[in-house]
Write a protein that holds these residues in place. Structure first.
Motif, PDB file in Angstrom:
ATOM      1  N   VAL A   1     -15.916  29.146  67.956  1.00 20.94           N
ATOM      2  CA  VAL A   1     -17.094  28.455  67.434  1.00 20.94           C
ATOM      3  C   VAL A   1     -17.933  29.456  66.634  1.00 20.94           C
ATOM      4  CG1 VAL A   1     -19.136  27.102  68.051  1.00 20.94           C
ATOM      5  CG2 VAL A   1     -17.040  26.901  69.421  1.00 20.94           C
ATOM      6  N   GLU A   2     -18.067  29.207  65.331  1.00 21.70           N
ATOM      7  CA  GLU A   2     -18.777  30.109  64.428  1.00 21.70           C
ATOM      8  C   GLU A   2     -19.919  29.380  63.737  1.00 21.70           C
ATOM      9  OE1 GLU A   2     -19.889  32.712  63.549  1.00 21.70           O
ATOM     10  OE2 GLU A   2     -18.596  34.045  62.421  1.00 21.70           O
ATOM     11  N   ASP A   3     -20.940  30.131  63.386  1.00 16.21           N
ATOM     12  CA  ASP A   3     -22.060  29.512  62.683  1.00 16.21           C
ATOM     13  C   ASP A   3     -21.686  29.160  61.241  1.00 16.21           C
ATOM     14  OD1 ASP A   3     -21.931  32.178  61.887  1.00 16.21           O
ATOM     15  OD2 ASP A   3     -24.017  32.648  62.337  1.00 16.21           O
ATOM     16  N   ILE A   4     -21.082  30.159  60.539  1.00 16.28           N
ATOM     17  CA  ILE A   4     -20.804  29.932  59.119  1.00 16.28           C
ATOM     18  C   ILE A   4     -19.557  30.686  58.689  1.00 16.28           C
ATOM     19  CG2 ILE A   4     -22.414  31.788  58.435  1.00 16.28           C
ATOM     20  CD1 ILE A   4     -23.123  30.022  55.968  1.00 16.28           C
TER      21      ILE A   4
ATOM     22  N   ASP B   1     -18.097  32.292  55.624  1.00 15.82           N
ATOM     23  CA  ASP B   1     -18.582  32.758  54.320  1.00 15.82           C
ATOM     24  C   ASP B   1     -17.410  33.383  53.572  1.00 15.82           C
ATOM     25  OD1 ASP B   1     -20.347  33.508  52.305  1.00 15.82           O
ATOM     26  OD2 ASP B   1     -21.105  35.259  53.359  1.00 15.82           O
ATOM     27  N   THR B   2     -17.255  34.708  53.610  1.00 11.10           N
ATOM     28  CA  THR B   2     -16.068  35.300  52.978  1.00 11.10           C
ATOM     29  C   THR B   2     -14.809  35.016  53.792  1.00 11.10           C
ATOM     30  OG1 THR B   2     -16.284  37.394  54.170  1.00 11.10           O
ATOM     31  CG2 THR B   2     -17.434  37.232  52.061  1.00 11.10           C
ATOM     32  N   GLY B   3     -14.992  34.781  55.094  1.00 11.94           N
ATOM     33  CA  GLY B   3     -13.850  34.524  55.975  1.00 11.94           C
ATOM     34  C   GLY B   3     -13.305  35.786  56.624  1.00 11.94           C
ATOM     35  N   LEU B   4     -13.876  36.931  56.284  1.00 11.27           N
ATOM     36  CA  LEU B   4     -13.329  38.197  56.792  1.00 11.27           C
ATOM     37  C   LEU B   4     -13.517  38.337  58.305  1.00 11.27           C
ATOM     38  CD1 LEU B   4     -14.453  40.496  53.837  1.00 11.27           C
ATOM     39  CD2 LEU B   4     -12.116  39.766  54.381  1.00 11.27           C
ATOM     40  N   THR B   5     -14.646  37.883  58.803  1.00 12.34           N
ATOM     41  CA  THR B   5     -14.903  37.961  60.242  1.00 12.34           C
ATOM     42  C   THR B   5     -13.890  37.111  61.015  1.00 12.34           C
ATOM     43  OG1 THR B   5     -17.253  38.181  59.762  1.00 12.34           O
ATOM     44  CG2 THR B   5     -16.661  37.623  62.033  1.00 12.34           C
ATOM     45  N   LEU B   6     -13.710  35.885  60.571  1.00 20.38           N
ATOM     46  CA  LEU B   6     -12.788  35.001  61.294  1.00 20.38           C
ATOM     47  C   LEU B   6     -11.343  35.445  61.132  1.00 20.38           C
ATOM     48  CD1 LEU B   6     -14.402  31.492  60.911  1.00 20.38           C
ATOM     49  CD2 LEU B   6     -13.793  32.649  63.043  1.00 20.38           C
TER      50      LEU B   6
ATOM     51  N   GLU C   1     -19.852  25.961  55.968  1.00 22.16           N
ATOM     52  CA  GLU C   1     -18.962  26.808  55.184  1.00 22.16           C
ATOM     53  C   GLU C   1     -19.426  26.865  53.736  1.00 22.16           C
ATOM     54  OE1 GLU C   1     -14.879  25.952  54.521  1.00 22.16           O
ATOM     55  OE2 GLU C   1     -15.238  23.909  53.850  1.00 22.16           O
ATOM     56  N   LYS C   2     -19.236  28.055  53.152  1.00 23.47           N
ATOM     57  CA  LYS C   2     -19.577  28.284  51.742  1.00 23.47           C
ATOM     58  C   LYS C   2     -18.277  28.591  51.028  1.00 23.47           C
ATOM     59  CE  LYS C   2     -23.568  31.118  52.690  1.00 23.47           C
ATOM     60  NZ  LYS C   2     -24.202  32.424  52.390  1.00 23.47           N
ATOM     61  N   PRO C   3     -17.580  27.608  50.527  1.00 23.36           N
ATOM     62  CA  PRO C   3     -16.238  27.828  49.970  1.00 23.36           C
ATOM     63  C   PRO C   3     -16.216  28.759  48.762  1.00 23.36           C
ATOM     64  CG  PRO C   3     -16.888  25.501  49.839  1.00 23.36           C
ATOM     65  CD  PRO C   3     -18.002  26.217  50.491  1.00 23.36           C
TER      66      PRO C   3
ATOM     67  N   PHE D   1     -28.207  31.769  50.660  1.00 25.61           N
ATOM     68  CA  PHE D   1     -28.365  32.387  51.971  1.00 25.61           C
ATOM     69  C   PHE D   1     -29.209  31.463  52.847  1.00 25.61           C
ATOM     70  CE2 PHE D   1     -29.744  35.182  55.305  1.00 25.61           C
ATOM     71  CZ  PHE D   1     -28.583  35.891  55.568  1.00 25.61           C
ATOM     72  N   VAL D   2     -28.639  31.043  53.961  1.00 28.26           N
ATOM     73  CA  VAL D   2     -29.325  30.076  54.810  1.00 28.26           C
ATOM     74  C   VAL D   2     -29.702  30.685  56.166  1.00 28.26           C
ATOM     75  CG1 VAL D   2     -28.349  28.009  53.731  1.00 28.26           C
ATOM     76  CG2 VAL D   2     -27.101  29.123  55.589  1.00 28.26           C
ATOM     77  N   VAL D   3     -30.747  30.135  56.737  1.00 31.60           N
ATOM     78  CA  VAL D   3     -31.221  30.585  58.050  1.00 31.60           C
ATOM     79  C   VAL D   3     -31.570  29.374  58.911  1.00 31.60           C
ATOM     80  CG1 VAL D   3     -32.150  32.815  57.244  1.00 31.60           C
ATOM     81  CG2 VAL D   3     -33.619  30.777  57.209  1.00 31.60           C
TER      82      VAL D   3
HETATM   83  P1  IMP Z   1     -17.891  36.267  56.693  1.00 24.68           P
HETATM   84  O1  IMP Z   1     -17.133  37.303  57.444  1.00 24.68           O
HETATM   85  O2  IMP Z   1     -18.275  36.705  55.320  1.00 24.68           O
HETATM   86  O3  IMP Z   1     -17.240  34.898  56.710  1.00 24.68           O
HETATM   87  O4  IMP Z   1     -19.295  36.172  57.348  1.00 24.68           O
HETATM   88  C1  IMP Z   1     -19.545  35.595  58.509  1.00 24.68           C
HETATM   89  C2  IMP Z   1     -20.879  36.031  59.048  1.00 24.68           C
HETATM   90  O5  IMP Z   1     -21.818  36.462  58.051  1.00 24.68           O
HETATM   91  C3  IMP Z   1     -21.488  34.843  59.703  1.00 24.68           C
HETATM   92  O6  IMP Z   1     -21.050  34.734  61.028  1.00 24.68           O
HETATM   93  C4  IMP Z   1     -22.960  35.147  59.601  1.00 24.68           C
HETATM   94  O7  IMP Z   1     -23.353  35.944  60.685  1.00 24.68           O
HETATM   95  C5  IMP Z   1     -23.097  35.953  58.332  1.00 24.68           C
HETATM   96  N1  IMP Z   1     -23.543  35.084  57.215  1.00 24.68           N
HETATM   97  C6  IMP Z   1     -22.820  34.696  56.156  1.00 24.68           C
HETATM   98  N2  IMP Z   1     -23.538  33.901  55.344  1.00 24.68           N
HETATM   99  C7  IMP Z   1     -24.758  33.772  55.926  1.00 24.68           C
HETATM  100  C8  IMP Z   1     -25.956  33.052  55.562  1.00 24.68           C
HETATM  101  O8  IMP Z   1     -26.066  32.348  54.551  1.00 24.68           O
HETATM  102  N3  IMP Z   1     -26.979  33.160  56.442  1.00 24.68           N
HETATM  103  C9  IMP Z   1     -26.937  33.904  57.579  1.00 24.68           C
HETATM  104  N4  IMP Z   1     -25.831  34.577  57.951  1.00 24.68           N
HETATM  105  C10 IMP Z   1     -24.750  34.522  57.128  1.00 24.68           C
END
Ligand code: IMP
Ligand code: MG
Length: 199
Positions: free
Chosen positions: A114-117, A119-124, A146-148, A168-170
């Motif tokens: 379960v993830e908040d967002i 974004d780049t997808g690198l974390t997941l 998701e931010k495609p 950038f969302v909060v």
């Molecule tokens: P990713 O590895 O780029 O997909 O980033 C994932 C993580 O970046 C998310 O779990 C958030 O913690 C953080 N992140 C990415 N975009 C946002 C945003 O718009 N607002 C706040 N946190 C973000």
């Protein structure tokens, strides 16, 4: 799997909680609640009668996990994992560090990350790699947002709440410098003066 189209801004509402920063409403708490209800039902339809482990990615996913778990029904347990990425600027490096591991084994279990967002997808991408090695029976991803447009890694979320524009969302768990996680809605952060743009 149904996917919600790009969301529209429901209200021209703006709040300023911290000096030099303002937040414009993107998703209201009512929209979020309704969508999470749908996601919970969908997950339970996909895994009828199956015990599920929800793995929340700290800290952003905490509010989403709390609400989603109550919409899934049946046997559900929680575990949590914490990661941080090296140097937010160099996003394409994809270097992620594990700060807190799961408490229990997931071998042979049905797991929903379960993830908040997304974004780049690198974390997941990193998380999936380490969790797959532990041989879960099923491994799925539920992301509230998701931010495609920003995707680097070829990661696909099985359950997505809302597809949002590249802003950038909060709020609702998502932070800027640890602030705003407790906002009940999701909004777009902007800077109204140059003095506060630390981070
Ligand atoms: P990713 O590895 O780029 O997909 O980033 C994932 C993580 O970046 C998310 O779990 C958030 O913690 C953080 N992140 C990415 N975009 C946002 C945003 O718009 N607002 C706040 N946190 C973000
Ligand atoms: Mg996060």
């Amino acid at each position: 799997m149904e996917r919600k189209a790009r969301t529209t801004v429901p209200k021209k509402k703006r709040i300023s909680l911290y000096a030099g920063e303002s937040v414009r409403m993107l998703l209201t708490r009512a929209q979020i609640r309704k969508r999470i209800g749908e996601m919970g039902k969908q997950i339970r339809r996909d895994f009828p009668g199956e015990p599920l482990i929800l793995v929340g990615v700290l800290k952003g996913a905490v509010l989403f996990l709390a609400d989603l778990s109550r919409e899934i029904g049946g046997e559900v347990t929680f575990d949590f994992i914490a990661v941080s990425s090296y140097g937010k600027e160099a996003r394409s490096s994809g270097q992620v560090k594990l700060n807190k591991d799961l408490d229990a084994s997931i071998e042979g279990k049905s797991v929903i990350v379960v993830e908040d967002i997304l974004d780049t997808g690198l974390t997941l991408q990193y998380l999936l790699r380490i969790l797959e090695q532990r041989k879960p029976k099923h491994l799925r991803i539920a992301a509230l947002l998701e931010k495609p447009e920003r995707r680097i890694a070829g990661v696909h979320a099985d359950y997505v709440g809302f597809t949002i524009p590249n802003e950038f969302v909060v709020g609702y768990g998502l932070d800027y410098a640890e602030r705003y996680r407790n906002l009940p809605d999701v909004g777009i952060l902007s800077f109204t003066s140059s003095t506060s743009s630390q981070k």
